[in-house]
Structure formats: structure tokens, C-alpha cells
Design a protein around this motif. Structure first.
Motif, short mmCIF file in Angstrom:
data_model
loop_
_atom_site.label_atom_id
_atom_site.label_comp_id
_atom_site.label_asym_id
_atom_site.label_seq_id
_atom_site.Cartn_x
_atom_site.Cartn_y
_atom_site.Cartn_z
N UNK A 99 -28.46 -2.71 -26.74
CA UNK A 99 -29.47 -3.73 -26.13
C UNK A 99 -29.67 -3.60 -24.66
N UNK A 100 -28.58 -3.33 -24.01
CA UNK A 100 -28.68 -3.39 -22.57
C UNK A 100 -29.24 -2.00 -22.16
N UNK A 101 -29.19 -0.88 -22.78
CA UNK A 101 -29.96 0.24 -22.40
C UNK A 101 -31.30 0.04 -22.88
N UNK A 102 -31.70 -0.68 -23.86
CA UNK A 102 -33.21 -0.80 -24.34
C UNK A 102 -33.84 -1.60 -23.30
N UNK A 103 -32.96 -2.82 -22.86
CA UNK A 103 -33.56 -3.85 -21.80
C UNK A 103 -33.78 -3.16 -20.46
N UNK A 104 -32.60 -2.22 -19.98
CA UNK A 104 -32.78 -1.53 -18.88
C UNK A 104 -33.95 -0.43 -18.78
N UNK A 105 -34.29 0.14 -19.86
CA UNK A 105 -35.52 1.06 -20.00
C UNK A 105 -36.50 0.28 -20.21
N UNK A 106 -36.72 -0.94 -20.69
CA UNK A 106 -38.18 -1.83 -20.21
C UNK A 106 -38.13 -2.40 -19.18
N UNK A 107 -36.93 -2.79 -18.19
CA UNK A 107 -37.15 -3.14 -16.83
C UNK A 107 -37.52 -2.17 -16.06
N UNK A 108 -36.82 -0.78 -16.25
CA UNK A 108 -37.30 0.23 -15.37
C UNK A 108 -38.66 0.58 -15.41
N UNK A 109 -39.23 0.31 -16.91
CA UNK A 109 -40.80 0.75 -16.96
C UNK A 109 -41.73 -0.22 -16.23
N UNK A 110 -41.10 -1.33 -15.63
CA UNK A 110 -42.15 -2.29 -15.06
C UNK A 110 -42.82 -1.53 -13.87
N UNK A 111 -41.74 -0.84 -13.09
CA UNK A 111 -42.33 -0.35 -11.73
C UNK A 111 -41.22 0.71 -11.22
N UNK A 112 -41.64 1.60 -10.55
CA UNK A 112 -40.63 2.47 -10.03
C UNK A 112 -39.60 1.96 -8.99
N UNK A 113 -39.78 0.74 -8.61
CA UNK A 113 -39.01 0.22 -7.57
C UNK A 113 -37.96 -0.63 -8.16
N UNK A 114 -37.84 -0.70 -9.39
CA UNK A 114 -37.07 -1.42 -10.19
C UNK A 114 -35.57 -0.94 -10.21
N UNK A 115 -34.51 -1.55 -9.80
CA UNK A 115 -33.08 -1.28 -9.92
C UNK A 115 -32.39 -2.03 -11.19
#
Ligand code: E4P
Length: 218
Positions: free
Chosen positions: A69-85
Motif C-alpha cells: 500500500x505504501x508503494x501504491x500510495x507513493x505512486x499516487x502521490x508522485x502522480x500529482x505533480x513532478x515536484x512531489x517527493x
């Protein structure tokens, strides 16, 4: 040294960006809750709003604590914008998630670092940033700044590209000493950033210059 602001408050982020010294933003679930941002979609929208203000480096924290779920959530967060870490806590599944996200080219910030062993593990997993919480260490009678120095000296022995992001900064001296040690980044509340401006001799000196100018230009 990069300056991040440690807040989810959009007005503070705008003010810091307007000052012309801001390199990024860190948030965490407590900071989001403080702003009243709750619910999956509202949180994602708030991250997008932050990304629209700053140039880069917006740390967005996962809530899950298991690998998948961390990886899934991480990908969703990263998908918001290239600026996301993607911000991942220092737990076993978190280390695995950092390695997995790094392999996919997603930037990560390993948070809740309280000793050098954790910082080594996060760097080995490929984290772009490690976040040692210096104020919280000081709170329990440990030396937060000593940890920053220890991690800096360990990373200097090798070729780790992980940047040391000094977090939980409570006052000016924390920030100044982090700079002396060579922390790559400091994330601070807005009050600490503005506190760097202040010195009574600056105020009295300026007052005198302006008074003398007025005298000479009546
Ligand atoms: C960093 O990423 C954290 O959000 C933050 O610095 C925690 O600081 P605190 O100890 O003041 O909550």
C-alpha cells in the motif's frame, strides 16, 4: 544549503516563496490536520495547490505502513505533480518501499530518522533525502545536532547521494548550526525563517540612517 518550509499552510508557503529563498516544502499528516485538510481527495488537491506555488520539492507523506500500500500510495502521490517527493517512514516496509519507488524513478524522503543506522539504511535503499528530527531528539535529552554531524561524516566516507534534510528545527541556532555542520537542507517553520531577519542592531542602525537622511534632506 536548501531552505524548505515545514507547513501545510498555503499563506505561509506563498509568503516564503515571495521572499525568494524557498527551495521546497515538507508536510506531514499532523501539519495537514492542523490546516483542517482531511479526506483522500482534499489531501491530494492540497498537495497540488502547494505544487502550484513552489518550484520543486514538495514532500507528501504516505499513510500506509505495509509495503504494497505504501508503494501504491507513493505512486499516487508522485502522480500529482513532478515536484512531489514521497515521504516514507523509517520502518522495515518503508525501506523496501523506498527501494521500489527509487527503482521506478520516484523521489523519496525517509522521515522519522533518529539515529545514524537508520540514515545508513535509508541511503542504501536510495532515498533522495533523510530527515533526522533534531528538535524531537533534543526534547528527550539527546543531541539532535550531533546526529546531523554524525550522518554527514558517514555519508562523506562513501558516495551516497542522499541529502541530509534537517527537520524538527525549533529556533535560529538550530538552523545556523545545521548550516555550519553542512546539512544539505533545513526545513523550518515560517517563524524560524523570518526570525533569521532579526537583529536589534539592524533595526537601530536603519532607524539612525533614515533619521540622518531626513536631517540632511529637509
Ligand atoms: C519534517 O519533515 C517534519 O514535518 C517536521 O520537521 C517535524 O517537526 P516537529 O518535531 O516540530 O513536529
Amino acid at each position: 544549503m536548501k531552505f524548505f518550509i515545514d507547513t501545510a499552510n498555503l499563506n505561509e508557503i506563498r509568503e516564503a516563496q515571495d521572499l525568494g529563498v524557498l527551495d521546497g516544502v515538507t508536510t506531514n499528516p499532523s501539519l495537514m490536520a492542523k490546516e483542517g485538510i482531511t479526506g483522500g481527495q482534499n489531501i491530494l488537491k492540497h498537495y497540488k495547490d502547494i505544487c502550484n506555488i513552489v518550484d520543486d520539492n514538495v514532500s507528501a507523506e504516505v499513510i500506509a505502513t505495509d509495503f504494497e500500500t505504501m508503494v501504491e500510495e507513493g505512486k499516487a502521490l508522485a502522480g500529482i505533480d513532478d515536484k512531489i517527493v514521497v515521504k516514507i517512514p523509517m520502518i522495515k516496509d518503508g525501506v523496501k518501499a523506498i527501494a521500489a519507488l527509487t527503482a521506478e524513478g520516484i523521489r523519496t524522503n525517509c522521515t522519522l530518522i533518529f539515529n545514524a543506522g537508520q540514515a545508513i539504511l535509508a541511503a542504501k535503499a536510495g532515498a533522495d533525502y533523510v530527515s533526522p528530527f533534531i528538535g524531537r531528539l533534543d526534547d528527550v535529552g539527546s543531541d539532535g545536532l550531533a546526529l546531523i554531524a554524525q550522518i554527514a561524516s558517514i555519508y562523506d566516507n562513501y558516495t551516497f547521494e542522499t541529502e541530509i534534510l534537517a527537520a524538527s528545527i525549533r529556533h535560529n541556532m538550530h538552523l545556523i548550526q545545521c548550516a555550519e555542520i553542512g546539512a544539505d537542507v533545513a526545513t523550518c517553520p515560517w517563524s524560524v525563517i523570518t526570525g533569521l531577519l532579526d537583529h536589534p542592531l539592524t533595526d537601530s542602525g536603519l532607524e539612525k540612517f533614515l533619521a540622518d537622511y531626513k536631517k540632511g534632506n529637509k
